[in-house]
Design a protein around this motif. Sequence first.
Motif, short mmCIF file in Angstrom:
data_model
loop_
_atom_site.label_atom_id
_atom_site.label_comp_id
_atom_site.label_asym_id
_atom_site.label_seq_id
_atom_site.Cartn_x
_atom_site.Cartn_y
_atom_site.Cartn_z
N ALA A 314 -29.49 -16.52 -30.96
CA ALA A 314 -30.52 -17.41 -31.31
C ALA A 314 -31.50 -16.47 -32.50
O ALA A 314 -31.22 -14.44 -32.00
CB ALA A 314 -31.16 -17.48 -30.24
N LEU A 315 -31.15 -16.75 -34.18
CA LEU A 315 -31.84 -15.04 -34.55
C LEU A 315 -32.88 -15.61 -35.65
O LEU A 315 -32.90 -17.30 -35.81
CB LEU A 315 -30.66 -15.28 -35.85
N THR A 316 -33.84 -15.01 -36.24
CA THR A 316 -34.78 -15.28 -36.94
C THR A 316 -35.03 -14.27 -37.57
O THR A 316 -34.41 -12.64 -37.29
CB THR A 316 -36.26 -15.23 -35.92
N ALA A 317 -35.54 -14.51 -38.79
CA ALA A 317 -36.21 -13.68 -39.60
C ALA A 317 -37.13 -13.66 -40.17
O ALA A 317 -37.18 -15.05 -40.67
CB ALA A 317 -35.20 -13.00 -40.52
N LYS A 318 -38.79 -13.37 -40.34
CA LYS A 318 -39.02 -13.05 -41.31
C LYS A 318 -38.19 -12.92 -43.10
O LYS A 318 -38.16 -12.12 -43.07
CB LYS A 318 -40.38 -12.53 -41.19
N THR A 319 -38.39 -13.54 -43.99
CA THR A 319 -38.48 -13.52 -45.32
C THR A 319 -39.93 -13.23 -45.93
O THR A 319 -40.91 -14.28 -45.87
CB THR A 319 -37.45 -14.24 -45.76
N LEU A 320 -38.85 -13.12 -47.75
CA LEU A 320 -40.67 -12.81 -48.27
C LEU A 320 -42.11 -12.32 -48.22
O LEU A 320 -42.55 -13.79 -48.95
CB LEU A 320 -40.51 -14.58 -49.12
N GLY A 446 -32.54 -13.46 -44.85
CA GLY A 446 -32.28 -14.30 -44.11
C GLY A 446 -31.12 -13.08 -43.35
O GLY A 446 -30.86 -12.30 -42.57
N PHE A 447 -29.84 -14.03 -44.50
CA PHE A 447 -28.55 -13.05 -44.67
C PHE A 447 -29.26 -11.91 -43.98
O PHE A 447 -27.90 -11.48 -42.89
CB PHE A 447 -27.45 -14.00 -44.89
N GLU A 448 -29.20 -10.75 -44.68
CA GLU A 448 -29.23 -9.45 -44.78
C GLU A 448 -29.77 -8.99 -43.53
O GLU A 448 -29.33 -8.27 -43.17
CB GLU A 448 -30.34 -9.54 -46.23
N GLN A 449 -30.01 -9.97 -43.23
CA GLN A 449 -31.26 -9.48 -42.05
C GLN A 449 -29.99 -9.89 -40.56
O GLN A 449 -30.29 -8.96 -40.00
CB GLN A 449 -33.17 -10.16 -41.12
N PHE A 450 -29.29 -10.93 -40.69
CA PHE A 450 -28.68 -11.14 -39.53
C PHE A 450 -27.65 -10.48 -40.17
O PHE A 450 -26.54 -9.80 -38.62
CB PHE A 450 -28.30 -12.41 -40.18
N GLU A 451 -27.28 -9.56 -40.56
CA GLU A 451 -26.44 -8.53 -40.85
C GLU A 451 -26.82 -7.16 -40.46
O GLU A 451 -25.62 -7.46 -39.65
CB GLU A 451 -25.55 -8.03 -42.29
#
Length: 523
Positions: A314-320, A446-451
Motif C-alpha cells: 500500500a503506497l502513497t506519494a506526495k507529488t508535484l 510517484g514511481f520514483e518515490q515508490f522505488e
Amino acid sequence: MLNAYHFRELSLPLQKKGEVANALAHALNLREDEIFNLEVERFALDSRKRSAPHWSYNVRFETAKKLSPSHWLVPATEKAETLDSDVFKNSIPLSKNAHVVGAGPSGLWAALSLARKGFSVDLYEQGSPVEERFQDIHRFFADRKFNPHSNILFGEGGAGAYSDGKLNTRTRNVFSSAVLADMVHFGVSKDVLTFAKPHIGTDRLVLLLRALRAEFLSLDGRIHFHTALEDLEISNSSISRAKFNGEWKAIDNLILAPGHSARAIYELLYERGVTLESKAFALGVRVEHPQSLINLRQLGPNVNTELTGAAEYALTAKTLGGTSAAYSFCMCPGGVLVPCVSENETLATNGMSYSKRNGKLANGAIVVPIPKSDSLFGGIEMQRRFEKAAFELGGKNYSAPAQTIRAFLDGHIDSALPKSTFSTGIVAAPIREILDENICDSLADGFEQFERKIPGFIDEGLIVAPETRTSSPLRILRNPETLESVSTSGLFVLGEGAGYTGGIVTSAADGIKLANRAKRIGD
C-alpha cells in the motif's frame, strides 16, 4: 464476578496462527483456564519489521482477576449495537412490493434482506446470471466481440465479482458485520469476520453468489436477468412507473443500485430531473511486478509465504510539490489483469485474484486524484476520452497499451515487453499519448518515490493502461438517513453507483441498511 478486557497487538509467530489462548495466557502470566469468553476481534499480518513478520491479534476476554491497564491492555467497552437497535432510528416506509434494480452487492443484499423481512421483491439485472456471465467474459477474451450487458462490469455480482474478491473496509459497523456474517452463512471461511484484510477470491465469490441467489428464490424473490431499466416516469416529484425491456410497470418505489459504471442510468436520471452532482474520483494505470519481488521487499528473504500468503503493498506519494498525489489502489497479489469495458470500442484495465493468490505476477492500480468537474458529466467525459485513446493505441482489438515503467520515465517505446497476465494481450505503446500530462507527471513522481520503498519497482515494473473505473465521477443526491433521492420520492439509491460506497462490503452494507430500516406500509 468477571472483569472484561481488550488486549491489543497480541503477537503470535507465523506458524502459531490461531493459537490465541496460549499466547494471551503467556502475555498476562495467567493460566488458560483463568481466561473466559475469549473473542478474536481482529487480526492481521504485521510485516513492519521485514526480518520478523508475525500475526497480530486484538482480542476481548474476561477473567476473575483484576489486571493493571497498560498500552496493550484496557478495560473492555460495551459491545457494538446490533441490527435490532438500528431498526427504529429512521423508519423507511415501503410498499409490500419492492423493486430493486442492479444485482451488484448493494442490490443483492437489499433484495435478500427485504425478502427476509417479508417483502415481495423483484430484482432486475441487465446482465446474466453469474454462470452465463463467466462464459460471456471468456468468450469475449477469445473472440473480442463485446457484450454490453454481460461483461467484467455488468451482470450478477456486479463489478466486484471480477475485481479480486477483496473484502477490505475501513468501516466496521453493524451493517458491514452483517454482510460478513452472511458471507460465512453462504460458505465463506470464518476468517473474514476478523481478518483485517479478508479476501475470498473471484472463484469463491461465484459460489457465494449462487448460494445467495438460492436463498433469495426460496423466499419467493423473483430475479429478472437480461432486463434493463430503460425509462422512468416521475409525476409531481414522485416515481410512478418504470420501463423494463419495453414494458412499463406501475411502481410505488424503486431501489436503484446501478454500479459505478452505469452511465446510461446517470443520463436517464438527468433527463428525468433527478438531482445529481459531480464528485471527485481517481484514475491512472495498472502496474505488474513479479510476485517474488513484492514478497522479498515486503516480507524479507526467509519468510515462507505458505504461512503468510502472497505479500501486498500500500503506497502513497506526495507529488508535484505537494499539490497532487499518487497512490496504490486495489492491489492484487498473485493476480491477473482483465479488460474493463462497458462501452464498445473503449478499453480500461482492472485487476483480480483467485482465492489461492498463487500467480507469478502481482498487480495494483497506481492512480492520481481527479477533483470534481465543473460540469456534471465532465468526469465521465474524461474517462471516455482516455478509454477511447487506449482502444485506438492498443490496435482496436481490445489489446491494452503497455510500457515498462523505465521506458515511461525515460520517454521511449519498448522494443520488447515482459510477460503480462492481461487477458486480451498487450501492445508496446507510449502511455503519455493516453493520459493528460499532469496525470503522467504525478505518476512519474510517484514511481520514483515508490522505488525508494520497494527497490526494483521501476526496473521490474510494467504499466498497462488506463485504470479509469476506481469509482463513480457522479453522485445521486440522497437523504443520508432514509437513502431516498432528495428530488424524487419513492426513489432510493444505493452503493457505488449512487456515489456513497467503495467496495463489496460497504456496498452490500448499504443494501442492508435500507432493508433494516424499511417498514411495510399498512403494517
